[in-house]
Scaffold this motif. Structure first.
Motif, mmCIF file in Angstrom:
data_model
loop_
_atom_site.group_PDB
_atom_site.id
_atom_site.type_symbol
_atom_site.label_atom_id
_atom_site.label_comp_id
_atom_site.label_asym_id
_atom_site.label_seq_id
_atom_site.Cartn_x
_atom_site.Cartn_y
_atom_site.Cartn_z
ATOM 1 N N TYR A 177 -5.165 -19.228 -1.390
ATOM 2 C CA TYR A 177 -6.075 -20.362 -1.257
ATOM 3 C C TYR A 177 -7.243 -20.094 -0.317
ATOM 4 C CZ TYR A 177 -2.149 -22.760 -3.434
ATOM 5 O OH TYR A 177 -1.135 -23.114 -4.294
ATOM 6 N N THR A 178 -7.033 -19.224 0.667
ATOM 7 C CA THR A 178 -8.085 -18.979 1.659
ATOM 8 C C THR A 178 -8.490 -17.509 1.764
ATOM 9 O OG1 THR A 178 -6.520 -18.633 3.489
ATOM 10 C CG2 THR A 178 -7.208 -20.896 3.038
ATOM 11 N N GLY A 179 -7.726 -16.614 1.173
ATOM 12 C CA GLY A 179 -8.026 -15.200 1.305
ATOM 13 C C GLY A 179 -7.672 -14.637 2.664
ATOM 14 N N GLU A 180 -7.019 -15.430 3.498
ATOM 15 C CA GLU A 180 -6.672 -14.980 4.843
ATOM 16 C C GLU A 180 -5.427 -14.103 4.813
ATOM 17 O OE1 GLU A 180 -7.847 -18.495 7.868
ATOM 18 O OE2 GLU A 180 -6.579 -19.139 6.211
ATOM 19 N N LEU A 181 -5.359 -13.185 5.768
ATOM 20 C CA LEU A 181 -4.159 -12.372 5.945
ATOM 21 C C LEU A 181 -3.130 -13.222 6.681
ATOM 22 C CD1 LEU A 181 -2.638 -9.670 5.866
ATOM 23 C CD2 LEU A 181 -3.756 -9.081 8.026
ATOM 24 N N VAL A 182 -2.065 -13.593 5.994
ATOM 25 C CA VAL A 182 -1.040 -14.444 6.588
ATOM 26 C C VAL A 182 -0.180 -13.634 7.554
ATOM 27 C CG1 VAL A 182 0.974 -15.895 6.104
ATOM 28 C CG2 VAL A 182 -1.033 -15.980 4.601
ATOM 29 N N PHE A 185 0.830 -1.193 0.000
ATOM 30 C CA PHE A 185 0.000 0.000 0.000
ATOM 31 C C PHE A 185 0.871 1.251 0.000
ATOM 32 C CE2 PHE A 185 -2.554 -3.319 1.894
ATOM 33 C CZ PHE A 185 -3.808 -3.116 1.354
ATOM 34 N N GLU A 186 0.275 2.358 -0.436
ATOM 35 C CA GLU A 186 0.956 3.632 -0.313
ATOM 36 C C GLU A 186 0.855 4.106 1.128
ATOM 37 O OE1 GLU A 186 -1.048 6.249 -2.970
ATOM 38 O OE2 GLU A 186 -2.861 6.393 -1.747
ATOM 39 N N GLY A 187 1.710 5.029 1.505
ATOM 40 C CA GLY A 187 1.683 5.540 2.867
ATOM 41 C C GLY A 187 3.021 5.364 3.550
ATOM 42 N N ALA A 188 3.102 5.916 4.740
ATOM 43 C CA ALA A 188 4.341 5.851 5.507
ATOM 44 C C ALA A 188 4.700 4.408 5.839
ATOM 45 C CB ALA A 188 4.193 6.666 6.793
ATOM 46 N N TRP A 189 5.992 4.124 5.766
ATOM 47 C CA TRP A 189 6.559 2.842 6.191
ATOM 48 C C TRP A 189 6.212 1.679 5.262
ATOM 49 C CZ3 TRP A 189 4.102 3.673 11.618
ATOM 50 C CH2 TRP A 189 4.648 4.819 12.198
ATOM 51 N N ARG A 190 5.696 1.957 4.059
ATOM 52 C CA ARG A 190 5.407 0.916 3.063
ATOM 53 C C ARG A 190 4.662 -0.279 3.650
ATOM 54 N NH1 ARG A 190 9.393 -1.772 0.136
ATOM 55 N NH2 ARG A 190 10.784 -1.604 1.906
ATOM 56 N N PRO A 191 3.459 -0.105 4.137
ATOM 57 C CA PRO A 191 2.700 -1.246 4.678
ATOM 58 C C PRO A 191 2.445 -2.293 3.601
ATOM 59 C CG PRO A 191 1.304 0.696 4.462
ATOM 60 C CD PRO A 191 2.693 1.153 4.200
ATOM 61 N N THR A 192 2.632 -3.550 3.965
ATOM 62 C CA THR A 192 2.515 -4.663 3.019
ATOM 63 C C THR A 192 1.736 -5.799 3.664
ATOM 64 O OG1 THR A 192 4.682 -4.077 2.088
ATOM 65 C CG2 THR A 192 3.794 -6.252 1.550
ATOM 66 N N PHE A 193 0.738 -6.292 2.949
ATOM 67 C CA PHE A 193 -0.044 -7.438 3.412
ATOM 68 C C PHE A 193 0.323 -8.661 2.566
ATOM 69 C CE2 PHE A 193 -4.032 -5.301 5.430
ATOM 70 C CZ PHE A 193 -3.213 -4.725 6.384
ATOM 71 N N TYR A 194 0.417 -9.801 3.245
ATOM 72 C CA TYR A 194 0.616 -11.081 2.568
ATOM 73 C C TYR A 194 -0.670 -11.895 2.701
ATOM 74 C CZ TYR A 194 5.577 -10.063 2.078
ATOM 75 O OH TYR A 194 6.780 -9.493 1.725
ATOM 76 N N ILE A 195 -1.289 -12.156 1.562
ATOM 77 C CA ILE A 195 -2.598 -12.805 1.510
ATOM 78 C C ILE A 195 -2.458 -14.219 0.952
ATOM 79 C CG2 ILE A 195 -4.942 -12.671 0.571
ATOM 80 C CD1 ILE A 195 -4.365 -10.387 2.448
ATOM 81 N N SER A 196 -3.118 -15.173 1.603
ATOM 82 C CA SER A 196 -3.108 -16.536 1.081
ATOM 83 C C SER A 196 -3.981 -16.612 -0.166
ATOM 84 C CB SER A 196 -3.644 -17.505 2.135
ATOM 85 O OG SER A 196 -3.902 -18.781 1.562
#
Length: 235
Positions: A165-170, A152-163
């Motif tokens: 297979y399940t759509g869950e936030l790993v 994502f844009e914004g301070a500190w470069r937030p990054t999500f890792y998504i499965s």
């Protein structure tokens, strides 16, 4: 070379080696205590999910999934992107199904991964990039792949890792976490995978520190004895 001179030389060079690492220990320790661990974990980046009950009317019976997921082990109902879904675990692994139609939704497409990450993101920034990774980078080296890496844009470069297979936030990462991880590496002296707190290098430096203290203590005792000898000679 006389013993005092040998001890003094040994102490000087050992202390110099230890001093460099001591600076790293101090700086890394200051950072790891100055930045609150809750900020490092990035909990504030994740939107709290509503706990509203899911209307079961018209949902596909979990038993219907038996022929779609052979060796079915477990089924969990939850809401993703505004619709009820089943997260299924079977002998073939995990998968995501639409709870109303029974259609398989996984693996997620890039658009679905972006939408899922955006729905979980608690801040206002938009998605900068989404990458399907099959080799885990160092910051998520213990997590199973493949994963969708959504930044994502914004301070500190937030990054999500998504499965996919399940759509869950790993897990989630950001630059403060990455700096913490680097400082942790310096602190424990594990420059490989940054996990082994009892690696050979830190054990070596521990014994070097012991040798430095031992030679320093010997020189201290020697200086006292030398002073006493000088006083006796003067008397």
């Amino acid at each position: 070379m006389r013993l005092p001179a040998l001890a003094r030389t040994t102490h000087k060079w050992l202390a110099l080696i230890i001093a460099v690492q001591a600076v790293f220990w101090t700086l890394s320790g200051v950072y790891m205590t100055a930045v609150h661990i809750d900020i490092i974990h990035g909990d504030r980046l994740v939107k709290a999910q509503p706990s509203a009950p899911i209307d079961l009317t018209g949902l596909v019976e979990p038993a219907h999934l038996l022929h779609l997921a052979p060796g079915l082990r477990s089924v969990r109902l939850e809401r993703q992107l505004g619709r009820p879904v089943y997260i299924v675990e079977s002998e073939g692994g995990k998968a995501l199904f639409d709870a109303r139609t029974g259609a398989k939704l996984s693996p997620l497409t890039e658009a679905q991964a972006r939408a899922r990450a955006k729905a979980l993101f608690a801040e206002a920034g938009d998605v900068v990039s989404a990458e399907f990774i099959t080799k885990a980078p160092l910051e998520v080296q213990t997590r199973p792949v493949p994963l969708w890496r959504v930044e994502f844009e914004g301070a500190w470069r937030p990054t999500f890792y998504i499965s996919p297979y399940t759509g869950e936030l790993v897990t989630r990462r950001h630059d403060l976490w990455r700096t913490f991880d680097f400082m942790w590496m310096l602190h424990i002296m594990d420059y490989d995978d940054r996990q082994d707190v009892n690696n050979p290098l830190i054990r070596i430096f521990t014994w070097v520190a012991v040798a430095t203290a031992a030679t320093g203590g010997w020189l201290l005792l020697y200086s006292f004895r030398k002073k006493r000898r000088v006083r006796k000679a003067a008397a």
